[in-house]
Design a protein around this motif. Structure first.
Motif, short mmCIF file in Angstrom:
data_model
loop_
_atom_site.label_atom_id
_atom_site.label_comp_id
_atom_site.label_asym_id
_atom_site.label_seq_id
_atom_site.Cartn_x
_atom_site.Cartn_y
_atom_site.Cartn_z
N PHE A 18 0.84 -1.21 0.00
CA PHE A 18 0.00 0.00 0.00
C PHE A 18 0.87 1.26 0.00
O PHE A 18 0.56 2.23 -0.69
N ARG A 19 1.98 1.23 0.77
CA ARG A 19 2.85 2.41 0.81
C ARG A 19 3.40 2.72 -0.61
O ARG A 19 3.34 3.85 -1.07
N ALA A 20 3.88 1.68 -1.29
CA ALA A 20 4.49 1.89 -2.60
C ALA A 20 3.46 2.39 -3.62
O ALA A 20 3.72 3.33 -4.37
N VAL A 21 2.29 1.76 -3.61
CA VAL A 21 1.28 2.11 -4.63
C VAL A 21 0.78 3.54 -4.41
O VAL A 21 0.71 4.35 -5.36
N PHE A 22 0.43 3.88 -3.17
CA PHE A 22 -0.12 5.22 -2.92
C PHE A 22 0.97 6.29 -2.97
O PHE A 22 0.68 7.43 -3.33
N SER A 23 2.22 5.95 -2.65
CA SER A 23 3.31 6.93 -2.81
C SER A 23 3.45 7.28 -4.29
O SER A 23 3.63 8.44 -4.65
N ALA A 24 3.37 6.25 -5.14
CA ALA A 24 3.53 6.49 -6.58
C ALA A 24 2.36 7.28 -7.15
O ALA A 24 2.54 8.14 -8.02
N SER A 25 1.14 7.02 -6.65
CA SER A 25 -0.02 7.67 -7.27
C SER A 25 -0.33 9.02 -6.64
O SER A 25 -0.81 9.92 -7.31
N GLU A 26 -0.05 9.17 -5.33
CA GLU A 26 -0.50 10.40 -4.67
C GLU A 26 0.56 11.06 -3.79
O GLU A 26 0.25 11.99 -3.06
N GLY A 27 1.77 10.54 -3.83
CA GLY A 27 2.86 11.17 -3.08
C GLY A 27 3.19 10.40 -1.81
O GLY A 27 2.38 9.63 -1.29
N ASP A 28 4.40 10.67 -1.32
CA ASP A 28 4.93 9.88 -0.19
C ASP A 28 4.08 10.02 1.07
O ASP A 28 3.91 9.05 1.82
N SER A 29 3.54 11.22 1.34
CA SER A 29 2.82 11.36 2.60
C SER A 29 1.53 10.54 2.56
O SER A 29 1.14 9.94 3.57
N GLU A 30 0.89 10.47 1.40
CA GLU A 30 -0.31 9.63 1.27
C GLU A 30 0.08 8.15 1.40
O GLU A 30 -0.63 7.35 2.03
N GLY A 31 1.22 7.78 0.82
CA GLY A 31 1.70 6.40 0.95
C GLY A 31 1.91 6.03 2.41
O GLY A 31 1.50 4.95 2.85
N ASP A 32 2.54 6.94 3.15
CA ASP A 32 2.77 6.67 4.58
C ASP A 32 1.44 6.57 5.34
O ASP A 32 1.26 5.72 6.21
#
Ligand SMILES: CC(C)(COP(=O)(O)OP(=O)(O)OC[C@H]1O[C@@H](n2cnc3c(N)ncnc32)[C@H](O)[C@@H]1OP(=O)(O)O)[C@@H](O)C(=O)NCCC(=O)NCCS
Length: 179
Positions: A18-32
């Protein structure tokens, strides 16, 4: 592609997915944020209130979805919330998300869920049977910042009659930042 409901031993890998996918699509803070949410969902949700399904390719995670109980205490039906959903960035747009959601809906129905609810883009979730609803048809557990993203479907074949009463999500999701 293989689907699995057995997430034991895979929790760190799922959170990283989830961290990798959301970091790629919406930025690192969303991934975290989403990785922390997923960890909290596994840590604090009672077993009967959580189902997770992975799509596995050569043993590694290509997609993952979570369902958690959405309680309507004045309604005898069992409702589950589909969220979050993530398909590995390099494998998006190839049908994995829809196949995994269909698999998950069938599995939760077989385990007694009557209604599935989700919160996201109707143009995507509409492909797997979700329809936009209003809060008079099913109350959201917290105020919705994007009410047009509130969606549901009946899993029983019966028409989706309004769900009665206020709703309660699992504790991990009980935070306005997710709504
Ligand atoms: C959204 C997501 C789960 C979709 O999974 P996927 O495997 O890529 O999607 P599928 O291949 O099953 O479906 C592709 C279709 O959905 C559409 N679609 C994909 N992502 C979409 C999105 N975010 N919004 C609207 N439509 C979307 C595509 O345009 C395509 O439409 P078409 O079949 O008419 O060409 C995936 O792209 C993803 O993980 N995105 C990043 C995380 C995210 O946004 N998760 C959802 C919020 S919880």
């Amino acid at each position: 592609m293989q689907f699995s409901a057995d997430y034991s031993g895979r929790l760190p890998e799922i959170a990283e997915h989830f961290r990798a996918v959301f970091s790629a699509s919406e930025g690192d803070s969303e991934g975290d944020l989403i990785a922390a949410l997923v960890q909290e969902m596994f840590a604090s949700t009672a077993d009967p209130d959580l189902s997770a399904f992975t799509a596995l390719e050569d043993g590694s995670i290509a997609g993952c979805i979570l369902f958690t109980r959405l309680s309507y205490e004045q309604d005898s039906r069992s409702a589950f919330l589909l969220s979050p959903v993530a398909v590995r960035t390099q494998r998006q747009g190839q049908g994995i998300g829809q196949a995994l959601i269909r698999h998950g809906l069938t599995a939760v129905r077989q385990h007694g869920a009557d209604v599935a609810v989700t919160y996201g883009d109707p143009s995507y979730y509409g492909k797997t049977g979700f329809r936009q609803i209003t809060e008079s048809q099913a109350a959201a557990p917290l105020p919705l910042s994007h009410p047009h993203g509130w969606q549901a479907q009946s899993l029983t074949g019966a028409e989706l009659a309004p769900l009665r009463g206020p709703s309660r999500c699992v504790p991990a999701l009980n935070n306005p930042v997710y709504w």
